[in-house]
Design a protein around this motif. Structure first.
Motif, PDB file in Angstrom:
ATOM      1  N   UNK A   1       0.551   7.811  -2.701  1.00 29.48           N
ATOM      2  CA  UNK A   1       0.743   6.360  -2.662  1.00 29.48           C
ATOM      3  C   UNK A   1      -0.547   5.633  -3.029  1.00 29.48           C
ATOM      4  N   UNK A   2      -0.421   4.332  -3.236  1.00 31.17           N
ATOM      5  CA  UNK A   2      -1.592   3.506  -3.512  1.00 31.17           C
ATOM      6  C   UNK A   2      -2.583   3.588  -2.356  1.00 31.17           C
ATOM      7  N   UNK A   3      -2.095   3.571  -1.136  1.00 32.34           N
ATOM      8  CA  UNK A   3      -2.985   3.674   0.029  1.00 32.34           C
ATOM      9  C   UNK A   3      -3.749   4.992   0.013  1.00 32.34           C
ATOM     10  N   UNK A   4      -3.059   6.075  -0.333  1.00 35.36           N
ATOM     11  CA  UNK A   4      -3.715   7.386  -0.397  1.00 35.36           C
ATOM     12  C   UNK A   4      -4.816   7.378  -1.445  1.00 35.36           C
ATOM     13  N   UNK A   5      -4.523   6.771  -2.586  1.00 27.00           N
ATOM     14  CA  UNK A   5      -5.513   6.750  -3.664  1.00 27.00           C
ATOM     15  C   UNK A   5      -6.714   5.899  -3.273  1.00 27.00           C
ATOM     16  N   UNK A   6      -6.459   4.783  -2.626  1.00 22.25           N
ATOM     17  CA  UNK A   6      -7.562   3.940  -2.166  1.00 22.25           C
ATOM     18  C   UNK A   6      -8.428   4.669  -1.141  1.00 22.25           C
ATOM     19  N   UNK A   7      -7.799   5.489  -0.311  1.00 22.97           N
ATOM     20  CA  UNK A   7      -8.566   6.223   0.694  1.00 22.97           C
ATOM     21  C   UNK A   7      -9.500   7.250   0.070  1.00 22.97           C
ATOM     22  N   UNK A   8      -9.206   7.692  -1.148  1.00 25.18           N
ATOM     23  CA  UNK A   8     -10.086   8.681  -1.773  1.00 25.18           C
ATOM     24  C   UNK A   8     -11.453   8.082  -2.088  1.00 25.18           C
ATOM     25  N   UNK A  38       0.822  -1.209   0.000  1.00 21.70           N
ATOM     26  CA  UNK A  38       0.000   0.000   0.000  1.00 21.70           C
ATOM     27  C   UNK A  38       0.855   1.257   0.000  1.00 21.70           C
ATOM     28  N   UNK A  39       2.107   1.116   0.398  1.00 18.19           N
ATOM     29  CA  UNK A  39       3.011   2.262   0.427  1.00 18.19           C
ATOM     30  C   UNK A  39       3.610   2.586  -0.942  1.00 18.19           C
ATOM     31  N   UNK A  40       3.282   1.781  -1.966  1.00 19.04           N
ATOM     32  CA  UNK A  40       3.830   2.012  -3.305  1.00 19.04           C
ATOM     33  C   UNK A  40       3.476   3.403  -3.792  1.00 19.04           C
ATOM     34  N   UNK A  41       4.481   4.140  -4.233  1.00 15.68           N
ATOM     35  CA  UNK A  41       4.252   5.472  -4.767  1.00 15.68           C
ATOM     36  C   UNK A  41       3.503   5.376  -6.092  1.00 15.68           C
ATOM     37  N   UNK A  42       2.565   6.280  -6.305  1.00 10.96           N
ATOM     38  CA  UNK A  42       1.799   6.275  -7.550  1.00 10.96           C
ATOM     39  C   UNK A  42       2.712   6.455  -8.755  1.00 10.96           C
ATOM     40  N   UNK A  43       3.779   7.199  -8.567  1.00 14.37           N
ATOM     41  CA  UNK A  43       4.703   7.421  -9.679  1.00 14.37           C
ATOM     42  C   UNK A  43       5.439   6.137 -10.061  1.00 14.37           C
TER      43      UNK A  43
END
Length: 217
Positions: free
Chosen positions: A202-209, A18-23
């Motif tokens: 991060x992937x976690x941030x995007x999932x939280x949206x 989940x910590x994977x950076x979106x970039x």
């Protein structure tokens, strides 16, 4: 590429931290065109288009195929899309078109699907595979329409071209699968880049949206 009988699959990494950076993620942005909106009954797939996004940049890796709907294309759909019967009569079956699309996804090591009003496009694929007695595993996916609602909750609903104008991104051929996929890809990249100011990296941030409204600076 293909799993057990009557299950369509492709090799993707489903174990991204989940910590994977979106970039550092790879995305497939795709779109479909159909003979109409009654996908549950008589309407069918006629085109798939996709583009690969990597390091939050739209690449030149694209995919486009027509699909034979085994029915006539209504005149209003031809008027809207410019897709004529001659484009699809000798095209691959829907199953083969989808297999080819999945191969594009796999070849580019995509981690996630992106679309605008994504539920419709994934439903098109699901229904066509059901007709061919196949199923598939839906990858992680994000809808640009939903993302815009999360970051700009008070914005009235607009169409894809209007959103692209609002965000100042490129507009490609409308109501064609590859053109709309390219338009959506540039829009997605811009949304994510602007969202970095809100800590969406991060992937976690995007999932939280999916569960949280954000205010776009």
């Amino acid at each position: 590429m293909f799993g057990r009988k009557n299950r369509l699959s492709y090799k993707l990494d489903y174990s991204l931290p989940l910590s994977t950076k979106l970039i550092d993620m790879s995305f497939t942005v795709f779109d479909t065109e159909t003979t109409g909106f009654s996908i549950d009954t008589h309407d069918r797939l006629i085109e798939i288009g996709a583009v690969h996004v990597e390091k939050l940049e739209v690449t030149d890796k694209t995919f486009q195929t027509f699909a034979n709907p085994s029915r006539e294309i209504p005149t209003h759909i031809t008027a809207l899309t410019s897709i004529e019967q001659g484009h699809v009569d000798d095209a691959p079956s829907s199953l083969e078109a989808i297999k080819n699309y999945f191969q594009f996804v796999e070849d580019n090591k995509s981690n996630s699907w992106i679309g605008h009003h994504l539920n419709f496009d994934t439903m098109v694929i699901k229904k066509e595979l059901q007709r061919a007695k196949y199923s598939y595993e839906m990858p992680s996916s994000f809808d640009t329409y939903a993302l815009i609602n999360y970051i700009m909750p008070n914005l009235k609903a607009l169409d894809l071209e209007e959103y692209a104008k609002l965000f100042g991104t490129k507009i490609f051929e409308r109501h064609r699968a590859l053109g709309d996929a390219l338009t959506t890809a540039h829009l997605f990249v811009e949304i994510i880049k602007r969202s970095e100011y809100q800590g969406i990296t991060t992937l976690a941030d995007l999932l939280r949206t999916k569960n949280k409204h954000l205010i776009l600076l």
